[in-house]
Design an enzyme around this catalytic site. Structure first.
Site, mmCIF file in Angstrom:
data_model
loop_
_atom_site.group_PDB
_atom_site.id
_atom_site.type_symbol
_atom_site.label_atom_id
_atom_site.label_comp_id
_atom_site.label_asym_id
_atom_site.label_seq_id
_atom_site.Cartn_x
_atom_site.Cartn_y
_atom_site.Cartn_z
ATOM 1 N NE ARG A 171 -4.129 -1.755 0.322
ATOM 2 C CZ ARG A 171 -4.123 -3.052 0.011
ATOM 3 N NH1 ARG A 171 -3.046 -3.597 -0.522
ATOM 4 N NH2 ARG A 171 -5.201 -3.785 0.209
ATOM 5 C CB SER A 249 -8.295 -1.378 4.526
ATOM 6 O OG SER A 249 -8.711 -2.608 4.014
ATOM 7 C CD GLU A 345 -5.245 0.841 2.639
ATOM 8 O OE1 GLU A 345 -6.152 1.115 1.854
ATOM 9 O OE2 GLU A 345 -5.019 -0.300 3.034
HETATM 10 N N1 EPU Z 1 -11.014 -10.157 10.816
HETATM 11 C C1 EPU Z 1 -11.665 -10.237 12.018
HETATM 12 N N2 EPU Z 1 -12.552 -9.236 12.337
HETATM 13 C C2 EPU Z 1 -12.784 -8.196 11.511
HETATM 14 C C3 EPU Z 1 -12.113 -8.116 10.284
HETATM 15 C C4 EPU Z 1 -11.214 -9.126 9.959
HETATM 16 O O1 EPU Z 1 -11.479 -11.156 12.794
HETATM 17 O O2 EPU Z 1 -13.599 -7.343 11.861
HETATM 18 C C5 EPU Z 1 -10.122 -11.252 10.412
HETATM 19 C C6 EPU Z 1 -10.740 -12.044 9.280
HETATM 20 O O3 EPU Z 1 -11.554 -13.080 9.775
HETATM 21 C C7 EPU Z 1 -9.557 -12.581 8.544
HETATM 22 C C8 EPU Z 1 -8.512 -11.518 8.762
HETATM 23 O O4 EPU Z 1 -8.925 -10.722 9.854
HETATM 24 O O5 EPU Z 1 -9.123 -13.784 9.096
HETATM 25 C C9 EPU Z 1 -8.219 -10.676 7.542
HETATM 26 O O6 EPU Z 1 -9.428 -10.112 7.063
HETATM 27 P P1 EPU Z 1 -9.757 -10.028 5.488
HETATM 28 O O7 EPU Z 1 -9.488 -11.323 4.836
HETATM 29 O O8 EPU Z 1 -11.102 -9.432 5.355
HETATM 30 O O9 EPU Z 1 -8.683 -9.062 4.873
HETATM 31 P P2 EPU Z 1 -8.049 -7.752 5.469
HETATM 32 O O10 EPU Z 1 -6.677 -8.036 5.954
HETATM 33 O O11 EPU Z 1 -9.003 -7.174 6.448
HETATM 34 C C10 EPU Z 1 -6.958 -6.953 3.237
HETATM 35 C C11 EPU Z 1 -6.841 -5.644 2.520
HETATM 36 C C12 EPU Z 1 -8.114 -5.358 1.739
HETATM 37 C C13 EPU Z 1 -8.320 -6.472 0.743
HETATM 38 C C14 EPU Z 1 -8.406 -7.805 1.506
HETATM 39 C C15 EPU Z 1 -8.467 -8.975 0.565
HETATM 40 C C16 EPU Z 1 -5.350 -4.242 3.817
HETATM 41 C C17 EPU Z 1 -5.226 -3.113 4.767
HETATM 42 N N3 EPU Z 1 -6.595 -4.579 3.471
HETATM 43 O O12 EPU Z 1 -8.000 -6.810 4.186
HETATM 44 O O13 EPU Z 1 -7.920 -4.144 1.028
HETATM 45 O O14 EPU Z 1 -9.491 -6.284 -0.029
HETATM 46 O O15 EPU Z 1 -7.222 -7.976 2.315
HETATM 47 O O16 EPU Z 1 -7.226 -9.155 -0.040
HETATM 48 O O17 EPU Z 1 -4.330 -4.786 3.373
HETATM 49 C C18 EPU Z 1 -8.249 -1.776 1.050
HETATM 50 O O18 EPU Z 1 -7.027 -1.661 1.027
HETATM 51 O O19 EPU Z 1 -9.001 -0.778 1.065
HETATM 52 C C19 EPU Z 1 -8.845 -3.124 1.116
HETATM 53 C C20 EPU Z 1 -10.160 -3.303 1.260
#
Ligand code: EPU
Length: 349
Positions: A171, A249, A345
């Site tokens: 990012r 995010s 971010e």
């Molecule tokens: N989780 C929780 N509670 C929550 C949210 C997440 O326990 O409220 C856990 C989920 O269960 C999962 C883990 O955290 O095991 C990661 O969550 P998720 O797979 O939804 O992905 P993320 O790390 O929250 C990242 C990117 C997103 C992207 C997704 C899919 C970043 C900051 N965010 O989210 O990017 O779409 O992976 O690849 O790297 C963005 O940058 O705006 C964005 C949406």
């Protein structure tokens, strides 16, 4: 006509509410619509606005506006999509910085050109995509990047930057850094070229996609199917900015040392983490925020999304200050419990 010989159209006292996906109130003193490189040069030659500080605005999906904008806002409206070159190892496609990112991804698939399907439905414009090196479901823009064209906001010169010059990180890119060598606020991205590798290989390693393969029994999905899956997954857990203001995010997933990670796992065995090749760990910020009890909570009119704690939302009529206050409160509680500083971010203005 988007441009005239005299220069781009400049509007005064423009509300930016419709130009940021959070839907935050702010007014631009002056806003110039940039449809071509030459528009930037004409603006730079303007005796009144040419030397004023400038702020480049794409789809407004990665900003938190906390006040009126005194800089001249350059709204990127460079259009166009085309196949540039078909090589044995890749097809090169190009889009104008003002094109909508998701529409561009859909267009490549309509052309029979897979490779961007994992990046479906990311809000924002093509020109903003390299700035924060968008990524989702196992693919980062940097992995598909060929080059971009930009205009220097001081000299008006058009330049082409390759991936090395963009200094992509998680990012992150040269466009997010000020100071010596950084390009934040110093250039405007007019066109982006992407490299779609041939032959196409699906990227299905991300947990949510693996789950789809398992549930549907489709072991070898085509790009269109992956596109549909990514859209469904995103719609299920991320709010649509057209309905609920947000900037995706709000925090980056923090990277910690192996030692710090072991320490956190010792205290919270369920912490969601991914081991990086160098032994460090990336932690799921959403999980950390959720663990601190923030999901669904609000501070003023800013809130934490019910289905994904990593996304802050505008519950209706929020100000940028309210969003920042909420973000700080979250940072403090995550630091208090885990000793980790979450980094936002979006860019706070
Ligand atoms: N989780 C929780 N509670 C929550 C949210 C997440 O326990 O409220 C856990 C989920 O269960 C999962 C883990 O955290 O095991 C990661 O969550 P998720 O797979 O939804 O992905 P993320 O790390 O929250 C990242 C990117 C997103 C992207 C997704 C899919 C970043 C900051 N965010 O989210 O990017 O779409 O992976 O690849 O790297 C963005 O940058 O705006 C964005 C949406």
């Amino acid at each position: 006509m988007p441009t005239s010989a005299a220069g781009p159209t400049v509007e005064r006292n423009v509300s930016l509410r419709a130009y940021n996906t959070f839907g935050l109130p702010a007014t631009a003193r002056a806003l110039a619509r940039i449809a071509a490189d030459a528009d930037v040069r004409r603006l730079l030659a303007d005796p009144e606005l040419g030397r004023e500080p400038k702020l480049v605005l794409g789809g407004g999906s990665n900003v938190v506006l906390t006040r009126d904008v005194q800089q001249v806002v350059l709204k990127v409206e460079v259009r166009g999509r085309r196949v540039v070159e078909r090589r044995d190892d890749a097809v090169i496609v190009e889009a104008g910085g003002g094109e909508n990112w998701h529409d561009f991804v859909a267009w490549t698939l309509d052309q029979g050109l897979p490779g961007l399907e994992n990046l479906a439905l990311i809000p924002g414009t093509v020109g903003a995509a390299p700035v924060q090196n968008i990524g989702a479901y196992g693919v980062e823009l940097a992995e598909r990047f060929e080059a971009l064209d930009a205009v220097d906001l001081v000299t008006g010169r058009s330049v082409t930057l390759d991936a090395a010059a963009c200094r992509f990180g998680y990012r992150d890119s040269v466009f997010k850094h000020g100071g010596f060598g950084g390009l934040a606020g110093k250039s405007l991205i007019t066109r982006v070229r992407l490299r779609l590798p041939q032959p196409w290989r699906p990227v299905l390693g991300y947990l949510d996609l693996e789950r789809r393969v398992h549930e549907t029994g489709i072991a070898a999905p085509d790009a269109r199917t992956i596109f549909d899956w990514v859209c469904e997954i995103r719609r299920a857990k991320l709010p649509d900015p057209a309905e609920i203001g947000n900037a995706g995010s709000f925090f980056k997933n923090p990277v910690v040392s192996a030692e710090q990670c072991r320490d956190i796992i010792g205290r919270d065995p369920h912490v969601v983490h991914y081991v990086l090749p160098d032994g460090r760990c990336k932690l799921a910020a959403g999980w950390l925020i959720d663990a601190c009890g923030w999901k669904g909570k609000s501070v003023g009119r800013a809130g934490v999304y019910e289905r994904q704690a990593l996304v802050l939302v505008n519950r209706g009529g929020a100000s940028g200050a309210e969003v920042v206050t909420l973000a700080r409160a979250i940072q403090e509680s995550v630091y208090g419990r885990f000793g980790i500083r979450l980094e936002p971010e979006p860019v706070v203005i």
